[in-house]
Design a protein around this motif. Structure first.
Motif, PDB file in Angstrom:
ATOM      1  N   HIS A 379      45.787  32.654  21.394  1.00 39.80           N
ATOM      2  CA  HIS A 379      46.239  33.522  22.480  1.00 39.80           C
ATOM      3  C   HIS A 379      46.601  32.705  23.724  1.00 39.80           C
ATOM      4  O   HIS A 379      47.441  33.119  24.519  1.00 39.80           O
ATOM      5  N   ALA A 380      45.971  31.571  23.884  1.00 40.99           N
ATOM      6  CA  ALA A 380      46.318  30.708  25.016  1.00 40.99           C
ATOM      7  C   ALA A 380      47.673  30.031  24.748  1.00 40.99           C
ATOM      8  O   ALA A 380      48.522  29.926  25.638  1.00 40.99           O
ATOM      9  N   LEU A 381      47.868  29.612  23.508  1.00 38.27           N
ATOM     10  CA  LEU A 381      49.090  28.857  23.184  1.00 38.27           C
ATOM     11  C   LEU A 381      50.318  29.735  22.983  1.00 38.27           C
ATOM     12  O   LEU A 381      51.449  29.287  23.201  1.00 38.27           O
ATOM     13  N   MET A 403      50.825  23.860  14.977  1.00 36.65           N
ATOM     14  CA  MET A 403      50.442  25.065  15.728  1.00 36.65           C
ATOM     15  C   MET A 403      51.061  25.080  17.123  1.00 36.65           C
ATOM     16  O   MET A 403      51.535  26.096  17.604  1.00 36.65           O
ATOM     17  N   TYR A 404      51.038  23.908  17.782  1.00 38.64           N
ATOM     18  CA  TYR A 404      51.668  23.852  19.114  1.00 38.64           C
ATOM     19  C   TYR A 404      53.154  24.190  18.985  1.00 38.64           C
ATOM     20  O   TYR A 404      53.707  24.959  19.752  1.00 38.64           O
ATOM     21  N   THR A 410      57.640  26.293  24.683  1.00 36.80           N
ATOM     22  CA  THR A 410      58.111  24.910  24.718  1.00 36.80           C
ATOM     23  C   THR A 410      56.895  24.023  24.413  1.00 36.80           C
ATOM     24  O   THR A 410      55.936  24.033  25.181  1.00 36.80           O
ATOM     25  N   PRO A 411      56.914  23.323  23.309  1.00 33.44           N
ATOM     26  CA  PRO A 411      55.726  22.545  22.916  1.00 33.44           C
ATOM     27  C   PRO A 411      55.559  21.282  23.755  1.00 33.44           C
ATOM     28  O   PRO A 411      55.962  20.189  23.362  1.00 33.44           O
ATOM     29  N   LEU A 412      54.953  21.460  24.922  1.00 31.67           N
ATOM     30  CA  LEU A 412      54.734  20.370  25.867  1.00 31.67           C
ATOM     31  C   LEU A 412      53.232  20.285  26.134  1.00 31.67           C
ATOM     32  O   LEU A 412      52.642  21.213  26.687  1.00 31.67           O
ATOM     33  N   ALA A 428      55.944  16.367  14.544  1.00 35.18           N
ATOM     34  CA  ALA A 428      56.010  17.828  14.533  1.00 35.18           C
ATOM     35  C   ALA A 428      56.948  18.373  15.614  1.00 35.18           C
ATOM     36  O   ALA A 428      57.160  19.573  15.719  1.00 35.18           O
ATOM     37  N   GLY A 429      57.461  17.474  16.430  1.00 35.14           N
ATOM     38  CA  GLY A 429      58.391  17.920  17.471  1.00 35.14           C
ATOM     39  C   GLY A 429      57.697  18.402  18.731  1.00 35.14           C
ATOM     40  O   GLY A 429      58.224  19.221  19.475  1.00 35.14           O
ATOM     41  N   VAL A 430      56.480  17.884  18.978  1.00 31.41           N
ATOM     42  CA  VAL A 430      55.756  18.270  20.193  1.00 31.41           C
ATOM     43  C   VAL A 430      55.932  17.158  21.228  1.00 31.41           C
ATOM     44  O   VAL A 430      55.773  15.976  20.895  1.00 31.41           O
ATOM     45  N   GLU A 431      56.276  17.527  22.451  1.00 32.59           N
ATOM     46  CA  GLU A 431      56.315  16.518  23.521  1.00 32.59           C
ATOM     47  C   GLU A 431      54.883  16.315  23.991  1.00 32.59           C
ATOM     48  O   GLU A 431      54.265  17.224  24.544  1.00 32.59           O
ATOM     49  N   TYR A 432      54.363  15.151  23.750  1.00 33.94           N
ATOM     50  CA  TYR A 432      52.931  14.927  23.895  1.00 33.94           C
ATOM     51  C   TYR A 432      52.647  13.793  24.877  1.00 33.94           C
ATOM     52  O   TYR A 432      53.112  12.671  24.695  1.00 33.94           O
ATOM     53  N   HIS A 433      51.906  14.134  25.936  1.00 37.05           N
ATOM     54  CA  HIS A 433      51.509  13.125  26.919  1.00 37.05           C
ATOM     55  C   HIS A 433      49.992  13.005  26.882  1.00 37.05           C
ATOM     56  O   HIS A 433      49.292  14.009  27.022  1.00 37.05           O
TER      57      HIS A 433
END
Ligand code: UGA
Length: 439
Positions: A379-381, A403-404, A410-412, A428-433
Motif C-alpha cells: 500500500h505504501a509502494l 515489486m518496486y 515511477t520506480p525511484l 529490473a528497471g528500478v532507478e536505485y540510489h
C-alpha cells in the motif's frame, strides 16, 4: 542468592532486573509509574524486546521477580540497589542527572542495612564519586553505603541475549567489599569480568560507544567518497573486515546512527572533554559526519526531482533500527519533516514503530504535505513516485526489485541501508540510489 532492587524499568533497568532473577537472585524492580507496574505484574513488558516477556512471566511466577512503586520497601533491606534510570541529553550535550539524584536521595532515606549501590546508567566520569557522597550526606540510618559503576552494553532488540551472553562485565569499584559483592552477583552468568576503578568503568562505557559511533561515521565518510571515485563500500568493508585488527562488525555504511545511545554518548563525551579544556576531535568528527549523513538521501532526491510537492512518497521503516519500536534519533525523524515541508504525500510503513511515529506526526495534513500510515508495504509502494528506505526490517529487505517496478508509478528508490543488489535493481528497471555504491 543476592537481594537486589532495581531503580527504573526502562531498557537498562528492566532487562537487568529480569536477568538477575533468571540466574537466581531475588529481585524487586521499582518504578514511579503505577500503571507500568501493574502492566508488568500482569506479565506484559512495557518495551518491545525479544524474549523479555517470557522471562518476566517465568520469574514472576517463580517468586524471584517483583515490581513495585514502593521504593522504601524495595530499598530497605536490599544487598545491592542497581540504578538504571535515564540520563537524557540536555541542549548543551551534557547528561541530565536529575533522575539519578532523585533515586540517590530515595536510597539514602530508605536503606536500613549496609548496601552496595550500583550505577548502570551511563554517567559522566566522576559522577559515581558524587553519587556516593550525595547518598552519604542524606543517609538517615547509620549504615555503610558504597557506590560501584557497572555500565551496560546491551543493544536494543537483542537486550536479553546481550545481557545473558555479554562479551564482558565491567565492574568499577573502590573497595574489596564492593568488588566481591559484584563478583558474587555476576558469578552465575559465567562471563568474563573486568574489574577496574570507578572512573575507568565510567570511561569504558563512553569510550566503547563512541568508538562504535566513530566506526560507523568513518564508514559513512568513506562510503561518500566511494561514490565519488567509483568504488563500492560493501566490497570495501568486506575487504577490510578480514583484518582482525579492524573486525567485521559495525562496518555497515548507511543513513547514520540513531538510537538513545550513540548520539547522546558522543555529545556527552565531547562535552566532558570541553569541560576539561580538551577538544575531542575524533568524536566531534563522528558527530558532524552523522548529522550530514542523516540528510544524505533527502539531498540526493532533492537534486534529482524538481519538486516533491504532490508526489506520493513511500517511507519504509521509521525506527532507528529493526527489532525495536524506538524512534529516538531515527533518520525518519530528520527526513519526514523535510519531506512534508516540501509538500510530499507520505505513505509510511513500519511493522512496530508506526504507532509511536503517529503520536509525533498524526495521520493527515501537515502544511503542504500529508502522512498516511499503512499496514502493508504494497500500500505504501502502490502508485508511489519515490520510495525512501530508512530501516532494514526483514519485510523491507524481502521486497523484490520487480515489486518496486510493478507497484510504483515511477520506480525511484533511495535506500539508506543498502539492502538491495544494485545489479538486480538495475536489471529490473528500478532507478536505485543507495549509500556508497554505484547507481
Ligand atoms: C548501542 C550499542 O551497540 C550497545 O553496545 C550499547 O550498550 C547501547 O548502545 C547503549 O549504550 O545502551 P543500540 O543503540 O541499541 O546499542 O543499537 P545499535 O545496534 O548499536 O545501533 C545503533 C545505530 O547504529 C543504529 O541506528 C544502527 O542502524 C546504526 N548502525 C549500526 C549502522 O549504521 N551501521 C552499523 O554497522 C551498525
Amino acid at each position: 542468592m543476592v537481594r537486589i532492587a532495581v531503580a527504573g524499568t526502562g531498557y537498562v533497568g528492566l532487562v537487568a532486573g529480569v536477568c538477575f532473577a533468571e540466574v537466581g537472585h531475588q529481585v524487586t524492580c521499582v518504578d514511579i509509574d503505577e500503571n507500568k507496574v501493574n502492566v508488568m505484574r500482569s506479565g506484559v513488558s512495557p518495551i518491545f524486546e525479544a524474549g523479555l516477556e517470557e522471562l518476566m512471566q517465568k520469574n514472576y511466577s517463580a517468586g524471584r521477580l517483583n515490581y513495585t512503586t514502593d521504593y522504601q520497601s524495595a530499598y530497605r533491606d536490599a544487598d545491592a540497589i542497581f540504578i538504571g534510570v535515564g540520563t537524557p541529553e540536555q541542549p548543551d550535550g551534557s547528561a541530565n542527572l536529575s533522575y539519578i539524584a532523585t533515586v540517590a536521595r530515595q536510597i539514602a532515606e530508605s536503606v536500613e542495612k549496609d548496601c552496595l549501590v550500583v550505577v548502570k546508567s551511563t554517567v559522566p566520569v566522576g559522577t559515581n564519586d558524587k553519587v556516593e557522597q550525595f547518598i552519604r550526606d542524606f543517609l538517615v540510618n547509620d549504615v555503610r553505603v558504597e557506590v560501584a559503576s557497572n555500565p551496560e552494553f546491551l543493544a536494543q532488540g537483542s537486550a536479553v541475549h546481550d545481557t545473558l551472553h555479554a562479551d564482558r562485565i565491567i565492574i568499577g569499584t573502590e573497595s574489596k567489599w564492593a568488588q566481591e559483592m559484584l563478583m558474587q552477583i555476576y558469578e552465575p552468568f559465567h562471563l568474563p569480568i573486568v574489574s577496574v576503578n570507578r572512573r575507568s568503568a565510567e570511561m569504558i562505557k563512553y569510550a566503547s560507544n563512541d568508538f562504535l559511533a566513530l566506526k560507523i561515521s568513518y564508514m559513512n565518510d568513506i562510503a561518500n567518497l566511494c561514490e565519488l571515485v567509483g568504488a563500492d563500500i560493501q566490497d570495501v568493508s568486506r575487504g577490510m573486515s578480514f583484518d582482525e585488527r579492524i573486525g567485521s562488525k559495525f562496518l555497515n555504511a548507511g543513513i547514520g546512527y540513531g538510537g538513545s545511545c550513540f548520539p547522546k554518548d558522543t555529545k556527552a563525551l565531547e562535552y566532558i572533554a570541553k569541560q576539561h579544556g580538551y577538544e575531542l576531535k575524533t568524536v566531534k568528527a563522528a558527530i558532524d559526519v552523522n548529522e550530514e549523513q542523516k540528510k544524505i538521501l533527502y539531498k540526493k532526491a532533492s537534486k534529482r526531482l524538481i519538486t516533491l510537492h504532490g508526489l506520493k512518497v513511500a517511507v519504509l521503516g521509521l525506527t532507528f533500527k529493526p527489532g525495536t519500536d524506538d524512534l529516538r534519533e531515527a533518520a525518519s525523524l530528520e527526513n519526514v519533516p523535510l519531506l512534508l515541508e516540501q509538500g510530499a504525500d507520505i505513505y509510511a510503513y513500519d511493522p512496530v514503530g508506526a504507532e509511536n511515529f503517529a503520536r509525533i506526526y498524526p495521520e493527515g495534513k501537515h502544511g503542504r504535505g500529508s502522512i498516511t500510515y499503512v499496514d502493508h508495504i504494497e500500500h505504501a509502494l502502490d502508485g508511489a513516485n519515490v520510495c525512501f528506505i530508512f530501516t532494514e526490517w526483514g519485510e523491507v529487505k524481502a521486497i523484490t526489485p520487480e515489486m518496486y517496478k510493478k507497484l510504483m508509478r515511477t520506480p525511484l528508490v533511495y535506500d539508506g541501508r543498502n539492502i538491495h543488489s544494485v545489479a538486480q535493481m538495475q536489471e529490473a528497471g528500478v532507478e536505485y540510489h543507495s549509500i556508497g555504491r554505484k547507481h
